[in-house]
Design a protein around this motif. Structure first.
Motif, PDB file in Angstrom:
ATOM      1  N   ALA A  64       0.810  -1.217   0.000  1.00 49.43           N
ATOM      2  CA  ALA A  64       0.000   0.000   0.000  1.00 49.43           C
ATOM      3  C   ALA A  64       0.845   1.269   0.000  1.00 49.43           C
ATOM      4  CB  ALA A  64      -0.944   0.006   1.196  1.00 49.43           C
ATOM      5  N   THR A  65       2.146   1.144   0.235  1.00 48.19           N
ATOM      6  CA  THR A  65       2.987   2.348   0.263  1.00 48.19           C
ATOM      7  C   THR A  65       3.152   2.961  -1.118  1.00 48.19           C
ATOM      8  OG1 THR A  65       5.046   1.087   0.030  1.00 48.19           O
ATOM      9  CG2 THR A  65       4.284   1.542   2.280  1.00 48.19           C
ATOM     10  N   THR A  66       2.930   2.192  -2.161  1.00 48.16           N
ATOM     11  CA  THR A  66       3.087   2.676  -3.531  1.00 48.16           C
ATOM     12  C   THR A  66       2.253   3.920  -3.798  1.00 48.16           C
ATOM     13  OG1 THR A  66       3.558   0.436  -4.257  1.00 48.16           O
ATOM     14  CG2 THR A  66       2.896   1.995  -5.956  1.00 48.16           C
ATOM     15  N   GLN A  67       1.061   3.986  -3.222  1.00 46.92           N
ATOM     16  CA  GLN A  67       0.172   5.130  -3.470  1.00 46.92           C
ATOM     17  C   GLN A  67       0.706   6.438  -2.891  1.00 46.92           C
ATOM     18  OE1 GLN A  67      -3.580   4.929  -1.345  1.00 46.92           O
ATOM     19  NE2 GLN A  67      -2.650   3.654   0.243  1.00 46.92           N
ATOM     20  N   TYR A  68       1.679   6.376  -1.985  1.00 52.15           N
ATOM     21  CA  TYR A  68       2.207   7.579  -1.350  1.00 52.15           C
ATOM     22  C   TYR A  68       3.432   8.149  -2.066  1.00 52.15           C
ATOM     23  CZ  TYR A  68      -0.909   6.179   2.371  1.00 52.15           C
ATOM     24  OH  TYR A  68      -2.016   5.830   3.074  1.00 52.15           O
ATOM     25  N   TYR A  69       4.068   7.337  -2.911  1.00 54.60           N
ATOM     26  CA  TYR A  69       5.276   7.771  -3.612  1.00 54.60           C
ATOM     27  C   TYR A  69       4.937   8.289  -5.007  1.00 54.60           C
ATOM     28  CZ  TYR A  69       7.971   5.535   0.082  1.00 54.60           C
ATOM     29  OH  TYR A  69       8.505   5.197   1.292  1.00 54.60           O
ATOM     30  N   ASP A  70       5.771   9.194  -5.519  1.00 51.21           N
ATOM     31  CA  ASP A  70       5.529   9.736  -6.859  1.00 51.21           C
ATOM     32  C   ASP A  70       5.919   8.698  -7.918  1.00 51.21           C
ATOM     33  OD1 ASP A  70       8.324   9.892  -6.938  1.00 51.21           O
ATOM     34  OD2 ASP A  70       8.357  11.911  -7.732  1.00 51.21           O
ATOM     35  N   GLU A  71       5.598   9.012  -9.155  1.00 53.60           N
ATOM     36  CA  GLU A  71       5.807   8.065 -10.253  1.00 53.60           C
ATOM     37  C   GLU A  71       7.276   7.694 -10.433  1.00 53.60           C
ATOM     38  OE1 GLU A  71       5.757  10.474 -14.289  1.00 53.60           O
ATOM     39  OE2 GLU A  71       4.064  11.081 -13.039  1.00 53.60           O
ATOM     40  N   VAL A  72       8.188   8.613 -10.191  1.00 52.73           N
ATOM     41  CA  VAL A  72       9.614   8.315 -10.350  1.00 52.73           C
ATOM     42  C   VAL A  72      10.065   7.300  -9.307  1.00 52.73           C
ATOM     43  CG1 VAL A  72      11.947   9.299 -10.311  1.00 52.73           C
ATOM     44  CG2 VAL A  72      10.082  10.549 -11.411  1.00 52.73           C
ATOM     45  N   MET A  73       9.668   7.501  -8.065  1.00 53.06           N
ATOM     46  CA  MET A  73      10.024   6.544  -7.003  1.00 53.06           C
ATOM     47  C   MET A  73       9.425   5.172  -7.309  1.00 53.06           C
ATOM     48  SD  MET A  73      11.620   7.921  -4.023  1.00 53.06           S
ATOM     49  CE  MET A  73      10.897   7.102  -2.640  1.00 53.06           C
ATOM     50  N   ASN A  74       8.191   5.134  -7.785  1.00 49.99           N
ATOM     51  CA  ASN A  74       7.548   3.860  -8.095  1.00 49.99           C
ATOM     52  C   ASN A  74       8.176   3.198  -9.317  1.00 49.99           C
ATOM     53  OD1 ASN A  74       5.729   3.726  -5.947  1.00 49.99           O
ATOM     54  ND2 ASN A  74       4.310   5.079  -6.987  1.00 49.99           N
ATOM     55  N   ARG A  75       8.654   3.984 -10.239  1.00 43.32           N
ATOM     56  CA  ARG A  75       9.289   3.436 -11.434  1.00 43.32           C
ATOM     57  C   ARG A  75      10.677   2.876 -11.105  1.00 43.32           C
ATOM     58  NH1 ARG A  75       8.344   7.567 -15.055  1.00 43.32           N
ATOM     59  NH2 ARG A  75      10.194   8.621 -14.309  1.00 43.32           N
ATOM     60  N   ASN A  76      11.367   3.491 -10.143  1.00 48.54           N
ATOM     61  CA  ASN A  76      12.720   3.067  -9.794  1.00 48.54           C
ATOM     62  C   ASN A  76      12.777   1.843  -8.894  1.00 48.54           C
ATOM     63  OD1 ASN A  76      13.881   5.091 -11.317  1.00 48.54           O
ATOM     64  ND2 ASN A  76      14.018   6.512  -9.603  1.00 48.54           N
ATOM     65  N   GLN A  77      11.645   1.489  -8.289  1.00 48.19           N
ATOM     66  CA  GLN A  77      11.638   0.367  -7.361  1.00 48.19           C
ATOM     67  C   GLN A  77      10.294  -0.337  -7.451  1.00 48.19           C
ATOM     68  OE1 GLN A  77      11.834   1.306  -3.097  1.00 48.19           O
ATOM     69  NE2 GLN A  77      13.653   0.036  -3.012  1.00 48.19           N
ATOM     70  N   TYR A 142      -0.626  15.129  -3.471  1.00 50.74           N
ATOM     71  CA  TYR A 142       0.684  15.216  -2.851  1.00 50.74           C
ATOM     72  C   TYR A 142       1.306  13.822  -2.843  1.00 50.74           C
ATOM     73  CZ  TYR A 142      -0.240  19.934  -1.083  1.00 50.74           C
ATOM     74  OH  TYR A 142      -0.485  21.272  -0.972  1.00 50.74           O
ATOM     75  N   LYS A 143       2.606  13.774  -3.166  1.00 50.05           N
ATOM     76  CA  LYS A 143       3.338  12.507  -3.212  1.00 50.05           C
ATOM     77  C   LYS A 143       4.736  12.717  -2.646  1.00 50.05           C
ATOM     78  CE  LYS A 143       0.172  10.295  -5.647  1.00 50.05           C
ATOM     79  NZ  LYS A 143      -0.473   9.061  -5.342  1.00 50.05           N
ATOM     80  N   VAL A 144       5.307  11.648  -2.085  1.00 47.45           N
ATOM     81  CA  VAL A 144       6.675  11.673  -1.584  1.00 47.45           C
ATOM     82  C   VAL A 144       7.610  11.408  -2.753  1.00 47.45           C
ATOM     83  CG1 VAL A 144       8.332  10.524  -0.071  1.00 47.45           C
ATOM     84  CG2 VAL A 144       6.000  10.928   0.730  1.00 47.45           C
ATOM     85  N   SER A 145       8.553  12.326  -2.985  1.00 46.53           N
ATOM     86  CA  SER A 145       9.520  12.144  -4.075  1.00 46.53           C
ATOM     87  C   SER A 145      10.893  11.726  -3.553  1.00 46.53           C
ATOM     88  CB  SER A 145       9.644  13.410  -4.917  1.00 46.53           C
ATOM     89  OG  SER A 145      10.222  14.447  -4.163  1.00 46.53           O
ATOM     90  N   VAL A 146      11.157  11.974  -2.275  1.00 47.81           N
ATOM     91  CA  VAL A 146      12.417  11.567  -1.646  1.00 47.81           C
ATOM     92  C   VAL A 146      12.096  11.067  -0.246  1.00 47.81           C
ATOM     93  CG1 VAL A 146      14.676  12.341  -0.816  1.00 47.81           C
ATOM     94  CG2 VAL A 146      13.753  13.289  -2.934  1.00 47.81           C
ATOM     95  N   HIS A 147      12.685   9.914   0.111  1.00 48.59           N
ATOM     96  CA  HIS A 147      12.518   9.345   1.451  1.00 48.59           C
ATOM     97  C   HIS A 147      13.871   8.781   1.851  1.00 48.59           C
ATOM     98  CE1 HIS A 147      10.198   6.240   4.150  1.00 48.59           C
ATOM     99  NE2 HIS A 147      11.072   6.962   4.833  1.00 48.59           N
ATOM    100  N   ASP A 148      14.575   9.494   2.731  1.00 48.36           N
ATOM    101  CA  ASP A 148      15.895   9.073   3.199  1.00 48.36           C
ATOM    102  C   ASP A 148      15.814   8.647   4.656  1.00 48.36           C
ATOM    103  OD1 ASP A 148      17.316   9.563   0.822  1.00 48.36           O
ATOM    104  OD2 ASP A 148      17.490  11.691   1.318  1.00 48.36           O
ATOM    105  N   ILE A 149      16.525   7.572   4.990  1.00 50.69           N
ATOM    106  CA  ILE A 149      16.512   7.040   6.352  1.00 50.69           C
ATOM    107  C   ILE A 149      17.952   6.887   6.810  1.00 50.69           C
ATOM    108  CG2 ILE A 149      15.788   5.128   7.831  1.00 50.69           C
ATOM    109  CD1 ILE A 149      13.694   4.456   5.618  1.00 50.69           C
ATOM    110  N   THR A 150      18.267   7.472   7.979  1.00 52.21           N
ATOM    111  CA  THR A 150      19.595   7.327   8.579  1.00 52.21           C
ATOM    112  C   THR A 150      19.430   7.013  10.054  1.00 52.21           C
ATOM    113  OG1 THR A 150      19.735   9.708   9.026  1.00 52.21           O
ATOM    114  CG2 THR A 150      20.718   8.922   6.969  1.00 52.21           C
TER     115      THR A 150
END
Length: 163
Positions: A64-77, A142-150
């Motif tokens: 279900a996380t796919t709906q929150y990410y933009d098309e580029v993020m979904n295309r890359n993964q 609205y969509k997430v285009s970058v999600h970084d985790i440290t």
């Protein structure tokens, strides 16, 4: 003995063409001002989106996380790759405990498009993380285009669960 101004300084008359151009310039200025305020993204909507995404991740509903990410993020993964990465992340950090938004700012992304940048401190049972998000307007919402985790580098020990 006096100083006589040239004729063109004595009387300045706006011609009809100049009046029209002045009105157009004024209307253009209002339009540009209005567009810049419209282009700003709503910080609360961006925050709601990120927190809904985190709920899906923490519940294990990775598909279900796919709906929150933009098309580029979904295309890359692919959804399968994303699910596998989240499973590995969960194994490393442990169960979700709590989250706190530490920063929220309007800005522009690498394409000079308006965005909201958010930073969250997230407590888990094994280690704490800092997660940063860039939210953009995409695909009609609205969509997430970058999600970084440290890993969080702080003195607060992670919450231990009892056994």
């Amino acid at each position: 003995m006096g100083f006589d101004l040239p004729a063109y300084f004595r009387k300045f008359v706006l011609t009809p063409k100049m009046k029209t151009m002045k009105k157009l310039a004024f209307i253009l200025a209002i339009f540009i001002t209005g567009c810049t305020s419209v282009m700003k993204l709503d910080q609360q909507k961006a925050k709601d989106l990120v927190e809904a995404l985190e709920q899906k991740i923490n519940s294990g509903d990775y598909a279900a996380t796919t709906q929150y990410y933009d098309e580029v993020m979904n295309r890359n993964q692919t959804p399968e790759q994303r699910a596998e990465n989240f499973r590995k992340l969960h194994a490393a950090v442990g169960d979700f405990v709590s989250m706190e938004c530490t920063s929220i700012k309007n800005g522009t992304d690498e394409n000079d498009m308006p965005c909201v940048n958010l930073v969250y401190k997230i407590k888990h049972t094994k280690i704490n993380t800092i997660e940063s998000f860039t939210v953009i307007r995409n695909e009609g919402g609205y969509k997430v285009s970058v999600h970084d985790i440290t890993q969080a580098l702080d003195s607060t020990p992670p919450v231990q669960t009892g056994s």
